[in-house]
Design a protein around this motif. Structure first.
Motif, short mmCIF file in Angstrom:
data_model
loop_
_atom_site.label_atom_id
_atom_site.label_comp_id
_atom_site.label_asym_id
_atom_site.label_seq_id
_atom_site.Cartn_x
_atom_site.Cartn_y
_atom_site.Cartn_z
N MET A 1 0.94 -1.15 -0.07
CA MET A 1 -0.09 0.04 0.02
C MET A 1 0.98 1.33 0.04
O MET A 1 0.44 2.25 -0.54
N LEU A 2 2.01 1.15 0.61
CA LEU A 2 2.94 2.29 0.61
C LEU A 2 3.52 2.64 -0.78
O LEU A 2 3.36 3.55 -1.22
N ALA B 1 -5.35 9.97 -2.99
CA ALA B 1 -4.54 8.85 -3.24
C ALA B 1 -4.41 8.07 -1.91
O ALA B 1 -4.34 6.77 -1.71
N THR B 2 -4.33 8.68 -0.90
CA THR B 2 -4.43 8.41 0.56
C THR B 2 -5.55 7.53 0.74
O THR B 2 -5.65 6.46 1.61
N SER B 3 -6.50 8.24 0.43
CA SER B 3 -7.83 7.63 0.76
C SER B 3 -8.15 6.44 0.07
O SER B 3 -8.61 5.30 0.71
N ILE B 4 -7.83 6.16 -1.29
CA ILE B 4 -7.85 5.13 -1.90
C ILE B 4 -6.93 3.85 -1.66
O ILE B 4 -7.47 2.93 -1.27
N LEU C 1 2.89 5.71 -6.05
CA LEU C 1 2.40 5.90 -7.30
C LEU C 1 1.13 6.70 -7.60
O LEU C 1 1.00 7.37 -8.65
N LEU C 2 0.29 6.44 -6.81
CA LEU C 2 -1.00 7.08 -6.98
C LEU C 2 -0.89 8.62 -6.79
O LEU C 2 -1.53 9.38 -7.45
N ASN C 3 -0.10 9.07 -5.69
CA ASN C 3 0.44 10.43 -5.56
C ASN C 3 0.72 11.02 -6.75
O ASN C 3 0.67 12.08 -7.07
#
Length: 164
Positions: free
Chosen positions: A32-33, A57-60, A38-40
């Protein structure tokens, strides 16, 4: 969006630790990290969300993390009653939706002008201070009333425990 999942993850992680299963939450947390990074990067570069991209991104990743831990915890240890979880989720969701509706209505410009400006002028206070006060007090009342109307067991337990 991801706040409840962010709060749920440490509880689920402790449940794994209590069953002497420490590798699974660590592996999932590491994945998840990486996914969060990557999402950020992706959301900041390729969307117009700006700083909100990081929160999204953090929520996802929080939602994914908690969901995976919940699924694996149920599959490996049968430690979670999924039927009860669904019922409780609905009983939390309904007051939350009423709170969101209240805050959305309060955010509308015409409501701000009518209510908050008049109150602020009569009290001689800042409009922003009155706005926050009005949002918090109204939100508490609406959330509690809705929770009581749907007979939320969590809400009842909270107040019964505080009386003893």
């Amino acid at each position: 969006i991801g706040l409840i999942f962010t709060c749920t993850t440490p509880i689920l992680t402790r449940a794994f630790y209590a069953k002497n299963e420490m590798k699974t939450p660590v592996k999932i947390g590491f994945l998840m990290l990486i996914l969060n990074c990557l999402l950020n990067f992706t959301l900041v570069i390729f969307t117009d969300l700006q700083a909100s991209a990081i929160a999204l991104a953090t929520s996802i990743t929080s939602i994914l993390n908690a969901t995976i831990l919940l699924y694996l915890g149920h599959k490996k240890f049968n430690m979670i009653d999924m039927g009860q979880l669904k019922t409780n989720a609905i009983k939390i969701l309904i007051p939350s939706i009423s709170l969101i509706a209240w805050l959305t209505m309060l955010h509308q410009e015409n409501v701000n002008n009518l209510l908050i400006s008049n109150i602020a002028q009569s009290l001689g206070r800042s409009i922003h201070l009155i706005h926050v006060f009005w949002a918090v007090i109204g939100g508490i009342i609406i959330y509690m009333t809705t929770a009581l109307l749907i007979k939320s067991t969590e809400f009842r337990e909270l107040f019964l425990k505080s009386r003893t």
